[in-house]
Write an enzyme that holds these catalytic residues in place. Sequence first.
Site, PDB file in Angstrom:
ATOM      1  CG  ASN A 132     -33.000  -5.921   2.768  1.00 45.18           C
ATOM      2  OD1 ASN A 132     -33.581  -7.195   2.686  1.00 45.18           O
ATOM      3  ND2 ASN A 132     -33.150  -5.188   1.523  1.00 45.18           N
ATOM      4  CD  GLU A 150     -45.864  -7.481  -1.498  1.00 43.62           C
ATOM      5  OE1 GLU A 150     -45.710  -7.036  -0.427  1.00 43.62           O
ATOM      6  OE2 GLU A 150     -45.027  -6.995  -2.517  1.00 43.62           O
ATOM      7  CE1 TYR A 194     -38.662  -9.535  -2.748  1.00 43.22           C
ATOM      8  CE2 TYR A 194     -38.256 -11.993  -2.288  1.00 43.22           C
ATOM      9  CZ  TYR A 194     -38.360 -10.770  -2.000  1.00 43.22           C
ATOM     10  OH  TYR A 194     -38.064  -9.966  -0.637  1.00 43.22           O
ATOM     11  CE  LYS A 237     -36.450  -9.024   2.386  1.00 51.65           C
ATOM     12  NZ  LYS A 237     -35.505  -8.057   1.376  1.00 51.65           N
ATOM     13  CG  HIS A 260     -41.297  -7.603   1.606  1.00 50.67           C
ATOM     14  ND1 HIS A 260     -40.880  -7.196   0.404  1.00 50.67           N
ATOM     15  CD2 HIS A 260     -42.714  -7.499   1.531  1.00 50.67           C
ATOM     16  CE1 HIS A 260     -42.098  -6.901  -0.313  1.00 50.67           C
ATOM     17  NE2 HIS A 260     -42.990  -7.170   0.411  1.00 50.67           N
TER      18      HIS A 260
HETATM   19  P1  IDP Z   1     -37.332  -3.307  -1.214  1.00 52.19           P
HETATM   20  O1  IDP Z   1     -37.157  -4.258  -0.450  1.00 52.19           O
HETATM   21  O2  IDP Z   1     -36.434  -2.046  -0.376  1.00 52.19           O
HETATM   22  O3  IDP Z   1     -38.621  -2.708  -1.362  1.00 52.19           O
HETATM   23  P2  IDP Z   1     -36.714  -4.006  -3.777  1.00 52.19           P
HETATM   24  O4  IDP Z   1     -36.054  -2.921  -5.092  1.00 52.19           O
HETATM   25  O5  IDP Z   1     -38.252  -4.169  -3.976  1.00 52.19           O
HETATM   26  O6  IDP Z   1     -36.282  -3.345  -2.445  1.00 52.19           O
HETATM   27  O7  IDP Z   1     -35.719  -5.521  -4.062  1.00 52.19           O
HETATM   28  C1  IDP Z   1     -36.269  -6.509  -3.470  1.00 52.19           C
HETATM   29  C2  IDP Z   1     -35.168  -7.254  -2.409  1.00 52.19           C
HETATM   30  O8  IDP Z   1     -34.394  -7.693  -3.426  1.00 52.19           O
HETATM   31  C3  IDP Z   1     -34.396  -6.251  -1.613  1.00 52.19           C
HETATM   32  O9  IDP Z   1     -34.912  -5.988  -0.385  1.00 52.19           O
HETATM   33  C4  IDP Z   1     -32.975  -6.820  -1.426  1.00 52.19           C
HETATM   34  O10 IDP Z   1     -33.159  -8.124  -0.627  1.00 52.19           O
HETATM   35  C5  IDP Z   1     -33.122  -7.686  -2.953  1.00 52.19           C
HETATM   36  N1  IDP Z   1     -32.375  -6.738  -3.913  1.00 52.19           N
HETATM   37  C6  IDP Z   1     -32.872  -5.194  -4.416  1.00 52.19           C
HETATM   38  N2  IDP Z   1     -31.788  -4.834  -5.054  1.00 52.19           N
HETATM   39  C7  IDP Z   1     -30.595  -5.405  -5.228  1.00 52.19           C
HETATM   40  C8  IDP Z   1     -29.379  -5.323  -5.795  1.00 52.19           C
HETATM   41  O11 IDP Z   1     -29.185  -4.331  -6.355  1.00 52.19           O
HETATM   42  N3  IDP Z   1     -28.575  -6.286  -5.534  1.00 52.19           N
HETATM   43  C9  IDP Z   1     -28.831  -7.313  -4.590  1.00 52.19           C
HETATM   44  N4  IDP Z   1     -30.107  -7.644  -4.044  1.00 52.19           N
HETATM   45  C10 IDP Z   1     -31.113  -6.552  -4.287  1.00 52.19           C
HETATM   46 MG    MG Z   2     -39.803  -4.025  -2.821  1.00 52.79          MG
END
Ligand code: IDP
Ligand code: MG
Length: 137
Positions: free
Chosen positions: A117, A131, A50, A10, A120
């Site tokens: 974070n 994807e 997304y 990212k 992905h």
């Molecule tokens: P993942 O990347 O661990 O699979 P997902 O639930 O698919 O997590 O969410 C996609 C992305 O959206 C996350 O990597 C993060 O960047 C963001 N995200 C997910 N949940 C939250 C949240 O509760 N607050 C803020 N950002 C979130």
């Molecule tokens: Mg995810």
Amino acid sequence: MTERTLILVKPDGVERGLTGEILRRVEAKGYRIAELKQLNASTEQLAAHYAEHEGKPFYQPLMDFMLSGPVVAAVIEGDRVIEGFRSLAGTTDPTTAAPGTIRGDLGRDWGEKVQKNLVHGSDSVESAEREIGIWFA
Ligand code: IDP
Ligand code: MG
């Protein structure tokens, strides 16, 4: 079973110069990099990528973050790589992600508006194929 998955470094990872460290971990684990490129994501690509999160409170901040700088997209291959990369990445919130993982070792910033974070990784065979089609059309 040999699988393929889509990973993204990212914008925070690219900006911090962590692309090499992240790919090093992928290769050290034994996965093969099949495709690799850096690009500026388009709104259309991100909306497709997304789609499952549309309508959630973090959706727009996530889109803005993903548009804030270049990303590195890769297709990596290996035995159970989908599960394996998610294990290398660690859980979603980097503050509490386990030490030893990419997010746990290298990530920290997380808030309602900032979702930094670093990476992905696709979460299933179906999402991986979908994807890969978005990022390597
Ligand atoms: P993942 O990347 O661990 O699979 P997902 O639930 O698919 O997590 O969410 C996609 C992305 O959206 C996350 O990597 C993060 O960047 C963001 N995200 C997910 N949940 C939250 C949240 O509760 N607050 C803020 N950002 C979130
Ligand atoms: Mg995810």
